[in-house]
Motif scaffolding. Structure first.
Motif, PDB file in Angstrom:
ATOM      1  N   ILE A 238      30.893  46.965  63.124  1.00 14.90           N
ATOM      2  CA  ILE A 238      31.735  45.994  62.418  1.00 14.90           C
ATOM      3  C   ILE A 238      31.326  45.888  60.961  1.00 14.90           C
ATOM      4  N   SER A 239      30.027  45.905  60.693  1.00 17.50           N
ATOM      5  CA  SER A 239      29.574  45.806  59.301  1.00 17.50           C
ATOM      6  C   SER A 239      30.073  46.982  58.472  1.00 17.50           C
ATOM      7  N   ALA A 240      30.011  48.199  59.038  1.00 18.41           N
ATOM      8  CA  ALA A 240      30.493  49.368  58.309  1.00 18.41           C
ATOM      9  C   ALA A 240      31.998  49.282  58.069  1.00 18.41           C
ATOM     10  N   LEU A 241      32.741  48.819  59.071  1.00 15.41           N
ATOM     11  CA  LEU A 241      34.195  48.698  58.918  1.00 15.41           C
ATOM     12  C   LEU A 241      34.564  47.639  57.883  1.00 15.41           C
ATOM     13  N   VAL A 242      33.858  46.500  57.905  1.00 11.51           N
ATOM     14  CA  VAL A 242      34.160  45.425  56.953  1.00 11.51           C
ATOM     15  C   VAL A 242      33.883  45.881  55.529  1.00 11.51           C
ATOM     16  N   ILE A 243      32.735  46.503  55.328  1.00 13.80           N
ATOM     17  CA  ILE A 243      32.393  46.992  53.982  1.00 13.80           C
ATOM     18  C   ILE A 243      33.404  48.040  53.539  1.00 13.80           C
ATOM     19  N   GLY A 244      33.729  48.974  54.436  1.00 14.94           N
ATOM     20  CA  GLY A 244      34.693  50.020  54.082  1.00 14.94           C
ATOM     21  C   GLY A 244      36.053  49.451  53.747  1.00 14.94           C
ATOM     22  N   ALA A 245      36.510  48.469  54.536  1.00 14.20           N
ATOM     23  CA  ALA A 245      37.816  47.858  54.274  1.00 14.20           C
ATOM     24  C   ALA A 245      37.822  47.130  52.937  1.00 14.20           C
ATOM     25  N   PHE A 246      36.764  46.410  52.645  1.00 16.17           N
ATOM     26  CA  PHE A 246      36.697  45.676  51.368  1.00 16.17           C
ATOM     27  C   PHE A 246      36.801  46.622  50.178  1.00 16.17           C
ATOM     28  N   PHE A 247      36.015  47.690  50.205  1.00 14.39           N
ATOM     29  CA  PHE A 247      36.018  48.587  49.050  1.00 14.39           C
ATOM     30  C   PHE A 247      37.274  49.460  49.011  1.00 14.39           C
ATOM     31  N   THR A 248      37.906  49.670  50.143  1.00 13.28           N
ATOM     32  CA  THR A 248      39.198  50.372  50.116  1.00 13.28           C
ATOM     33  C   THR A 248      40.238  49.535  49.384  1.00 13.28           C
ATOM     34  N   VAL A 249      40.329  48.254  49.740  1.00 19.38           N
ATOM     35  CA  VAL A 249      41.275  47.361  49.069  1.00 19.38           C
ATOM     36  C   VAL A 249      40.915  47.211  47.591  1.00 19.38           C
ATOM     37  N   TRP A 250      39.623  47.071  47.318  1.00 26.95           N
ATOM     38  CA  TRP A 250      39.164  46.907  45.936  1.00 26.95           C
ATOM     39  C   TRP A 250      39.496  48.135  45.097  1.00 26.95           C
ATOM     40  N   THR A 251      39.333  49.321  45.678  1.00 26.31           N
ATOM     41  CA  THR A 251      39.643  50.559  44.944  1.00 26.31           C
ATOM     42  C   THR A 251      41.145  50.665  44.672  1.00 26.31           C
ATOM     43  N   ILE A 252      41.970  50.281  45.661  1.00 25.56           N
ATOM     44  CA  ILE A 252      43.420  50.316  45.462  1.00 25.56           C
ATOM     45  C   ILE A 252      43.820  49.357  44.336  1.00 25.56           C
ATOM     46  N   GLN A 253      43.254  48.156  44.331  1.00 23.63           N
ATOM     47  CA  GLN A 253      43.587  47.178  43.303  1.00 23.63           C
ATOM     48  C   GLN A 253      43.140  47.625  41.913  1.00 23.63           C
ATOM     49  N   ARG A 254      42.113  48.440  41.862  1.00 23.58           N
ATOM     50  CA  ARG A 254      41.584  48.889  40.568  1.00 23.58           C
ATOM     51  C   ARG A 254      42.146  50.236  40.139  1.00 23.58           C
ATOM     52  N   SER A 255      43.167  50.713  40.829  1.00 21.31           N
ATOM     53  CA  SER A 255      43.697  52.043  40.495  1.00 21.31           C
ATOM     54  C   SER A 255      44.094  52.140  39.033  1.00 21.31           C
ATOM     55  N   GLY A 256      44.740  51.077  38.496  1.00 24.18           N
ATOM     56  CA  GLY A 256      45.135  51.115  37.088  1.00 24.18           C
ATOM     57  C   GLY A 256      43.937  51.193  36.170  1.00 24.18           C
ATOM     58  N   ASP A 257      42.900  50.397  36.448  1.00 28.06           N
ATOM     59  CA  ASP A 257      41.682  50.442  35.622  1.00 28.06           C
ATOM     60  C   ASP A 257      41.010  51.808  35.697  1.00 28.06           C
ATOM     61  N   ILE A 258      40.985  52.365  36.907  1.00 27.47           N
ATOM     62  CA  ILE A 258      40.360  53.687  37.069  1.00 27.47           C
ATOM     63  C   ILE A 258      41.148  54.743  36.300  1.00 27.47           C
ATOM     64  N   ALA A 259      42.482  54.624  36.335  1.00 28.07           N
ATOM     65  CA  ALA A 259      43.311  55.581  35.593  1.00 28.07           C
ATOM     66  C   ALA A 259      43.038  55.498  34.102  1.00 28.07           C
ATOM     67  N   VAL A 260      42.898  54.278  33.566  1.00 26.50           N
ATOM     68  CA  VAL A 260      42.597  54.119  32.141  1.00 26.50           C
ATOM     69  C   VAL A 260      41.250  54.744  31.809  1.00 26.50           C
ATOM     70  N   LEU A 261      40.267  54.502  32.642  1.00 35.12           N
ATOM     71  CA  LEU A 261      38.941  55.068  32.403  1.00 35.12           C
ATOM     72  C   LEU A 261      38.982  56.592  32.431  1.00 35.12           C
ATOM     73  N   LYS A 262      39.732  57.142  33.371  1.00 37.04           N
ATOM     74  CA  LYS A 262      39.853  58.603  33.422  1.00 37.04           C
ATOM     75  C   LYS A 262      40.558  59.127  32.181  1.00 37.04           C
ATOM     76  N   ALA A 263      41.609  58.426  31.737  1.00 33.45           N
ATOM     77  CA  ALA A 263      42.340  58.851  30.541  1.00 33.45           C
ATOM     78  C   ALA A 263      41.459  58.799  29.301  1.00 33.45           C
ATOM     79  N   LEU A 264      40.491  57.883  29.284  1.00 33.30           N
ATOM     80  CA  LEU A 264      39.566  57.759  28.155  1.00 33.30           C
ATOM     81  C   LEU A 264      38.412  58.747  28.242  1.00 33.30           C
ATOM     82  N   GLY A 265      38.353  59.502  29.341  1.00 34.58           N
ATOM     83  CA  GLY A 265      37.341  60.550  29.433  1.00 34.58           C
ATOM     84  C   GLY A 265      36.267  60.341  30.480  1.00 34.58           C
ATOM     85  N   ALA A 266      36.333  59.248  31.239  1.00 37.91           N
ATOM     86  CA  ALA A 266      35.328  59.037  32.285  1.00 37.91           C
ATOM     87  C   ALA A 266      35.524  60.065  33.396  1.00 37.91           C
ATOM     88  N   SER A 267      34.455  60.701  33.809  1.00 38.76           N
ATOM     89  CA  SER A 267      34.559  61.738  34.843  1.00 38.76           C
ATOM     90  C   SER A 267      34.624  61.093  36.226  1.00 38.76           C
TER      91      SER A 267
END
Length: 349
Positions: A238-267
């Motif tokens: 359960i702990s692994a699933l909860v952590i994985g679910a949290f960061f999956t949602v968090w990564t989806i919500q940050r897709s725009g921020d991640i795209a900007v960082l990639k566009a600015l040159g972040a690898s």
């Protein structure tokens, strides 16, 4: 971890909530681990304590397809005499085990009697022909001390000593002398490493198990320990699933921020390390706090509750939780590799 630190600073609420979940899961796992170890010790410490004088136990050979058990084993004197003559066997001591009532004054208690040959290795102190050695648990339940007289199965025996805290099937152990010609439950074997145990079993009509394997011969131990370990496994999953679910949602919500960082040159590797570092940091902090709480609660558990508080039960589950949580987080943040800066920015517009 530049981006990770900014996330932790500006999204304190959601990270605090997730951290609280990790703390609670760690607290539950820590307390359950201590209880599991305590119940196992309360069930088997008399058997594991035989390691000072023996490395194997010989049981009566069970019917085909069945396992050896303490309750179904009965061995005649010739059996340990046969084992004593086997090459590589340095000691073969019979032990007769029975659970019965003991009385001292107006107090009675259920105890497990371990009858051994007087002066033999398994007993912590030689009980003497008309004596009994009480474990600390038995002495406490009976209110007896060295020199007192207790009645065990109708026999009046003098308490020779109070020694050890052995218990068997959740009852305290008392050590008595085995009468001549009396049958035994098991034979405690000490070997020098060159003993042919299979040949000894054929000659004596027994089945020999190591001390660790012999714990499975206690039916209550198998059921009890299996249930508790299954509960621990579910909490880890359960702990692994909860952590994985949290960061999956968090990564989806940050897709725009991640795209900007990639566009600015972040690898992509940089962003993956940043996100995984964030997860490990939160996991470690929450797990250590939960472990500290579990340790504090465990220290307050009454002495009569079977609970073990040691580095293994405290830090072992914490390490497993951090490892499994990191795996769950690692699988979830892989979505960063799929974020395309042009597509994500176009969708944002």
């Amino acid at each position: 971890m530049f981006v990770a630190w900014r996330d932790l600073r500006f999204a304190r609420g959601r990270f605090a909530l997730m951290g609280a979940v990790i703390v609670l899961i760690t607290l539950l796992v820590g307390l359950l681990s201590g209880l599991t170890a305590g119940l196992a010790r309360d069930n088997t410490s008399a058997v594991t304590g035989l390691s000072a004088s023996a490395d194997h136990l010989a049981f009566a050979a069970p019917p085909a397809g069945q396992s050896a058990s303490f309750s179904g084993s009965q061995l005649a004197p010739r059996v340990w005499q046969t084992w004593a003559g086997q090459p590589g066997v340095t000691s073969a001591e019979p032990i007769a085990i029975s659970t019965l009532n003991a009385a001292s004054g107006d107090r009675t208690a259920a105890v497990s009697e371990f009858a051994v040959r007087d002066g033999s290795g398994p007993a912590p102190v030689a009980p003497g022909p008309d004596g009994v050695v009480l474990s600390t648990g038995a002495a406490k339940d009976l209110g007896a001390a060295a020199g007192d007289t207790v009645k065990i199965a109708g026999r009046s025996l003098e308490v020779t000593a109070v020694s050890g805290d052995d218990s068997y099937s959740h009852t305290p152990v008392v050590w008595t002398a085995l009468a001549d010609g009396h049958s035994a439950t098991v034979v405690a074997l000490a070997t020098d490493g060159g003993a042919d145990l299979a040949a000894g079993d054929r000659a004596a009509g027994t089945r020999t198990l190591s001390l660790d394997d012999s714990l499975a011969a206690l039916p209550s131990y198998q059921a009890e320990n299996g249930s508790l370990q299954l509960m621990r496994g579910f909490l880890f999953a359960i702990s692994a699933l909860v952590i994985g679910a949290f960061f999956t949602v968090w990564t989806i919500q940050r897709s725009g921020d991640i795209a900007v960082l990639k566009a600015l040159g972040a690898s992509t590797p940089y962003l993956l390390r940043d996100a995984l570092g964030q997860a490990v940091l939160m996991l470690t902090a929450g797990t250590l706090l939960g472990t500290g709480l579990a340790t504090g609660v465990g220290a307050l558990v009454p002495a009569d509750v079977p609970f073990v508080l040691d580095p293994l039960t405290a830090l072992g589950p914490a390490a497993v939780l951090i490892g499994l949580g990191a795996v769950g987080a690692g699988l979830s943040v892989r979505r960063i590799t799929a974020v395309d800066p042009l597509t994500a920015l176009g969708s944002a517009r």
